[in-house]
Design a protein around this motif. Structure first.
Motif, PDB file in Angstrom:
ATOM      1  N   LEU A 338       0.836  -1.198   0.000  1.00 38.24           N
ATOM      2  CA  LEU A 338       0.000   0.000   0.000  1.00 38.24           C
ATOM      3  C   LEU A 338       0.871   1.248   0.000  1.00 38.24           C
ATOM      4  O   LEU A 338       1.826   1.344   0.770  1.00 38.24           O
ATOM      5  CB  LEU A 338      -0.911   0.010   1.226  1.00 38.24           C
ATOM      6  CG  LEU A 338      -1.858   1.211   1.370  1.00 38.24           C
ATOM      7  CD1 LEU A 338      -2.916   1.188   0.279  1.00 38.24           C
ATOM      8  CD2 LEU A 338      -2.506   1.219   2.756  1.00 38.24           C
ATOM      9  N   ALA A 339       0.575   2.193  -0.857  1.00 36.99           N
ATOM     10  CA  ALA A 339       1.315   3.451  -0.906  1.00 36.99           C
ATOM     11  C   ALA A 339       1.109   4.224   0.395  1.00 36.99           C
ATOM     12  O   ALA A 339       0.136   4.000   1.122  1.00 36.99           O
ATOM     13  CB  ALA A 339       0.848   4.285  -2.097  1.00 36.99           C
ATOM     14  N   PRO A 340       2.019   5.150   0.743  1.00 36.74           N
ATOM     15  CA  PRO A 340       1.884   5.917   1.987  1.00 36.74           C
ATOM     16  C   PRO A 340       0.529   6.620   2.085  1.00 36.74           C
ATOM     17  O   PRO A 340      -0.029   7.058   1.077  1.00 36.74           O
ATOM     18  CB  PRO A 340       3.027   6.934   1.904  1.00 36.74           C
ATOM     19  CG  PRO A 340       4.043   6.291   1.020  1.00 36.74           C
ATOM     20  CD  PRO A 340       3.248   5.503   0.012  1.00 36.74           C
ATOM     21  N   ILE A 341       0.028   6.705   3.310  1.00 38.06           N
ATOM     22  CA  ILE A 341      -1.259   7.342   3.546  1.00 38.06           C
ATOM     23  C   ILE A 341      -1.118   8.404   4.623  1.00 38.06           C
ATOM     24  O   ILE A 341      -0.151   8.441   5.377  1.00 38.06           O
ATOM     25  CB  ILE A 341      -2.342   6.321   3.957  1.00 38.06           C
ATOM     26  CG1 ILE A 341      -1.995   5.688   5.306  1.00 38.06           C
ATOM     27  CG2 ILE A 341      -2.540   5.264   2.877  1.00 38.06           C
ATOM     28  CD1 ILE A 341      -3.096   4.809   5.859  1.00 38.06           C
ATOM     29  N   VAL A 342      -2.114   9.287   4.689  1.00 39.40           N
ATOM     30  CA  VAL A 342      -2.150  10.333   5.706  1.00 39.40           C
ATOM     31  C   VAL A 342      -2.901   9.813   6.926  1.00 39.40           C
ATOM     32  O   VAL A 342      -3.984   9.239   6.800  1.00 39.40           O
ATOM     33  CB  VAL A 342      -2.861  11.594   5.167  1.00 39.40           C
ATOM     34  CG1 VAL A 342      -2.925  12.672   6.237  1.00 39.40           C
ATOM     35  CG2 VAL A 342      -2.148  12.112   3.928  1.00 39.40           C
ATOM     36  N   VAL A 343      -2.291   9.984   8.100  1.00 30.20           N
ATOM     37  CA  VAL A 343      -2.968   9.608   9.341  1.00 30.20           C
ATOM     38  C   VAL A 343      -2.991  10.816  10.276  1.00 30.20           C
ATOM     39  O   VAL A 343      -2.195  11.746  10.145  1.00 30.20           O
ATOM     40  CB  VAL A 343      -2.283   8.419  10.040  1.00 30.20           C
ATOM     41  CG1 VAL A 343      -2.332   7.184   9.184  1.00 30.20           C
ATOM     42  CG2 VAL A 343      -0.845   8.764  10.420  1.00 30.20           C
ATOM     43  N   GLU A 344      -3.915  10.787  11.220  1.00 27.81           N
ATOM     44  CA  GLU A 344      -4.039  11.847  12.228  1.00 27.81           C
ATOM     45  C   GLU A 344      -3.836  11.196  13.593  1.00 27.81           C
ATOM     46  O   GLU A 344      -4.800  10.781  14.249  1.00 27.81           O
ATOM     47  CB  GLU A 344      -5.402  12.515  12.122  1.00 27.81           C
ATOM     48  CG  GLU A 344      -5.599  13.230  10.793  1.00 27.81           C
ATOM     49  CD  GLU A 344      -7.041  13.653  10.542  1.00 27.81           C
ATOM     50  OE1 GLU A 344      -7.960  12.910  10.955  1.00 27.81           O
ATOM     51  OE2 GLU A 344      -7.249  14.704   9.926  1.00 27.81           O
ATOM     52  N   PRO A 345      -2.578  11.058  14.063  1.00 28.85           N
ATOM     53  CA  PRO A 345      -2.290  10.231  15.241  1.00 28.85           C
ATOM     54  C   PRO A 345      -2.971  10.693  16.520  1.00 28.85           C
ATOM     55  O   PRO A 345      -3.190   9.883  17.419  1.00 28.85           O
ATOM     56  CB  PRO A 345      -0.767  10.314  15.355  1.00 28.85           C
ATOM     57  CG  PRO A 345      -0.374  11.531  14.599  1.00 28.85           C
ATOM     58  CD  PRO A 345      -1.352  11.649  13.485  1.00 28.85           C
TER      59      PRO A 345
END
Length: 797
Positions: A338-345
């Motif tokens: 899976l390509a990099p994704i945006v997360v909101e930790p």
């Protein structure tokens, strides 16, 4: 497809092995300063619990919100009781029928009185578009009926019955003749029936099949693999009263007809409303014109007729064909991951009030409105409590083509007529928008029904791949992250997908951009005449050169409504300084001038710096508070200036920008009914530019974004978003006393001598597992709309 429920996120602690002296830092001995990857993971016993902030609290109600279902029903019932309307599903071109109902958005005078002065809530009005085609509405002036724009309201006001009136105060006229009116589905079907009748005739059908390909099923037959459609605009001869239209024939596999031309062109006379009276006036094949179908067939049967090469249709309906846009070919190394994704930790950092469509993020706040015609519009745009713009939004998009055949030469699409709001099909989670994006649903009313679309636009925070600010000095290093807040919608109109983005930065800058993908409208490649208009990009395919010019409205209020426009030329100069009077220095200077009156401008006229300034407010240092407009490059206007396809209906496209004095009666630069009415459009922006004073006035900037598209093999099978892009940035310019991102906690400061790292209390090394919600692909309804639902302000999934 489902994403794994839990993502493990590990960030190693930042370490500095040795402190370095200011002398070493100043000498830039960068090999002394480094970070070290942790050799082992820290054990995590906790699960991050990202939180959603509380709902945003709007200071006022969203007065631009679309009509709710009660309002729409009241308007619809009133119109049915006022006029003899035929239900759309039963209507013909000889009936009266309703096309659209939508909010007539409140004028700025009433809106700002409500927003700023605690004035009354503006009355709610609707606008409706109706075709009047029954006999009692025809006349010598309108022998085939007309389209009319109507105003209905006020709505929902106790003790007041809504009234219906002509909407002539907003437009140059309220009626548009059928001949140059909207090509609605009923009119389109009439022309389609005509095509079928002609093409399936006993004499013509064998000719067409031979010229296009034996394997195809012809237009009008079951499971046809051929399509035919006429271009925009219609050609109306005011002297003769005739309406003609150039059409072409495509092969249609995998919805890729725009890149599978056949080289067959026909000019149809579609005067009047009775399709039995339509006829083919001309055929063009291999650059030869034939003045009737009979002449065309006769030439085909002659021994010297030259048959053009055809597309190998056996290759089209497979994954090996050049029209296939899915995955094919050998996979790339590691590409199965899976390509990099945006997360909101630590959870979302922006707020929204869904019912009011009011958004806040890092001192930004604004309302969002949606319409069938133009999709997203932003209102009451504020930064740090100060209004920057009353309104920002799309107005129109044209696609004007050039080519060696009559179809390309007569093509100029006005995409507002097709609709940016109703064609914004569901965004695909994780692909059109990042994983952390929130989707929003929309509604509109057409043809007597309420329509609903889910996932029409998305909102998300994103961290750009570069810092907003940075400096490495002799004693410290400081870097500021660059998070942005984004609103995105994608509209698919025919062959093109328009990707619109509104992006907001920490310092008060915002950006408007558009990207294009999809199939090009290709032409049949003729080696003798096609080269000036495009490259050969496949067997018989030419990439026709064309312009996409998109017009936007920006109603700025820079430190109030008393504004002006200035240009500052950055130019070479010879200068003698008082401290060296004997020498002439070659240098450069800035030279400011103020635009005094309403005008058209090109970016070259700005001289380097274009400002929208406050006319009466300066910053502490004596400079006018201002925002600078920075265009991404090149011309933002159409290249052809006097064509047969565009007239007064797109005067805004002849220059890069227009500045006008704000007027409540000058609401928009285009209209659905502008598409075919070249010389007397219902909205003519040239009438706005009448020389009024701009200095110290409430002004509007009508700016263009443009894609001058010269297709090449990289557009086959699809044009890609990464290269077909245009954008404009509006950024503070002396608006504040200093740059405004210093108050963000999303920055670091490191002192070399003490080896102290300061992250302002933000945990940059969260050591925990983050739970990622599965992507909700089941929420995507790509077949368009659900009709007849109570959908106004329906919550998003």
């Amino acid at each position: 497809m489902k994403f794994l429920g839990v993502l493990t996120l590990t960030l190693s602690a930042i370490t500095l092995t040795d402190a370095i002296s200011p002398r070493q830092a100043k000498a830039k001995s960068q090999d002394q300063l480094y970070t070290k990857r942790s050799e082992s993971y820290i054990k995590r016993d906790t699960l991050c619990s990202p939180s959603f902030p509380k709902e945003a609290v709007p200071p006022k109600a969203n007065i631009w919100a679309d009509l709710d279902t009660v309002e729409t029903k009241d308007v619809f019932d009133l119109l049915k009781n006022t006029y003899p309307l035929t239900p759309f599903e039963n209507a013909t071109l000889f009936d009266n029928y309703l096309m659209w109902i939508e909010l007539l958005r409140p004028n700025k005078t009433s809106a700002t009185d409500y927003l700023d002065n605690n004035g009354a809530v503006p009355d709610r009005y609707a606008r409706a578009s109706i075709f009047f085609g029954s006999e009692e509405y025809t006349s010598e002036e309108y022998p085939n009926g007309y389209w009319q724009e109507l105003q209905i309201g006020p709505l929902g006001k106790n003790g007041t019955n809504p009234e219906v009136s002509e909407l002539d105060w907003l437009y140059t006229k309220s009626k548009v003749a059928y001949e140059v009116g909207y090509k609605d589905p009923i009119r389109f079907d009439a022309v389609t029936d005509f095509y079928e009748r002609e093409f399936l005739s006993e004499d013509l059908l064998p000719v067409l099949i031979d010229l296009v390909g034996e394997e195809i099923k012809w237009f009008g037959q079951d499971n046809s693999t051929v399509d035919c459609w006429g271009t925009d605009p219609l050609q109306f001869n005011k002297t003769t009263g005739r309406v003609t239209n150039w059409a072409t024939i495509f092969i249609n596999y995998q919805d890729a007809e725009d890149i599978t031309p056949t080289g067959l062109f026909l000019n149809t006379d579609i005067t009047g409303r009775n399709s039995s009276e339509f006829f083919i006036a001309k055929w063009v094949y291999n650059n030869i014109a034939y003045n009737s179908t009979e002449d065309f067939i006769k030439a085909y049967e002659s021994p010297d007729f030259v048959k053009l090469p055809t597309i190998d249709t056996s290759k089209l309906n497979s994954t090996d064909g050049f029209v296939y846009i899915g995955q094919k070919g050998e996979t790339r190394e590691l590409d199965e991951k899976l390509a990099p994704i945006v997360v909101e930790p630590q959870g979302r950092r922006w707020k929204v009030n869904e019912e009011q469509r009011y958004f806040t993020w890092m001192d930004w706040e604004f309302y969002v409105a949606w319409s069938r015609d133009v999709g997203l519009t932003l209102y009451d745009l504020k930064f740090k409590g100060e209004r920057i713009a009353f309104e920002i939004g799309l107005q129109e998009a044209i696609a004007e083509y050039a080519g060696d055949d009559p179809f390309q030469a007569h093509t100029a699409y006005f995409d507002r007529s097709y609709g940016f709001g109703n064609e914004a099909f569901g965004l695909i989670p994780g692909f059109d928008c990042p994983y952390n994006a929130e989707m929003f649903n929309t509604t509109w009313h057409s043809q007597g029904s309420n329509n609903y679309q889910n996932n029409s636009y998305c909102a998300f925070e994103f961290v750009e791949d570069y810092g907003l600010a940075r400096h490495a000095a002799s004693e410290y290093t400081g870097v500021t992250k660059n998070p942005t807040f984004n609103l995105r919608s994608i509209t698919t109109i025919g062959n093109y997908d328009y990707n619109f983005l509104y992006k907001f930065y920490l310092d008060g800058t915002f950006e408007v951009s558009v990207r294009a993908a999809g199939f090009i409208q290709g032409a049949y490649y003729n080696p003798d005449t096609g080269s000036p208009f495009g490259y050969r990009v496949n067997e018989v395919l030419s990439g026709s050169f064309h312009d996409h010019v998109l017009n936007f409205k920006a109603d700025f209020d820079i430190a109030g409504t008393s504004n002006k426009v200035s240009t500052t030329a950055l130019k070479p100069a010879n200068f003698t300084y008082p401290w060296d009077p004997e020498r002439v220095y070659s240098t450069k200077i800035k030279e400011r001038s103020v635009v005094q009156n309403e005008t058209y401008l090109n970016w070259a006229d700005a001289g380097g710096v274009l400002l929208i300034e406050s006319a009466d407010q300066n910053n502490t240092w004596g400079n006018p508070k201002a925002y600078r407009a920075i265009y991404g490059g090149g011309d933002a206007r159409r290249i052809a200036q006097n064509s047969v396809t565009i007239g007064k209906n797109a005067e805004w496209a002849s220059h890069d920008l227009i500045f006008t004095k704000q007027k409540d009666s000058e609401l928009q630069s285009s209209h659905v009914l502008n598409a075919n009415d070249l010389e007397d459009p219902i909205v003519d922006i040239s009438k706005y530019v009448d020389g009024e004073n701009l200095d110290g006035e409430d002004l509007v900037c009508w700016f263009n974004l443009a894609l001058h598209h010269l297709p090449n093999t990289n557009d086959i099978p699809n044009t890609i978003f990464s290269t077909a892009e245009s954008g404009i940035v509006f950024t503070p310019f002396n608006y504040f006393d200093s740059e405004q991102s210093r108050d963000t906690l999303q920055q670091m400061y490191y002192e070399y001598e003490t080896s102290e790292w300061d992250f302002n209390g933000v945990d940059v090394n969260p050591q925990c597992d983050i739970e990622i919600e599965p992507l909700a692909f089941h929420d995507v309804n790509y077949y368009g709309v659900t009709v007849g639902k109570d959908t106004t302000n329906i919550p998003s999934p």
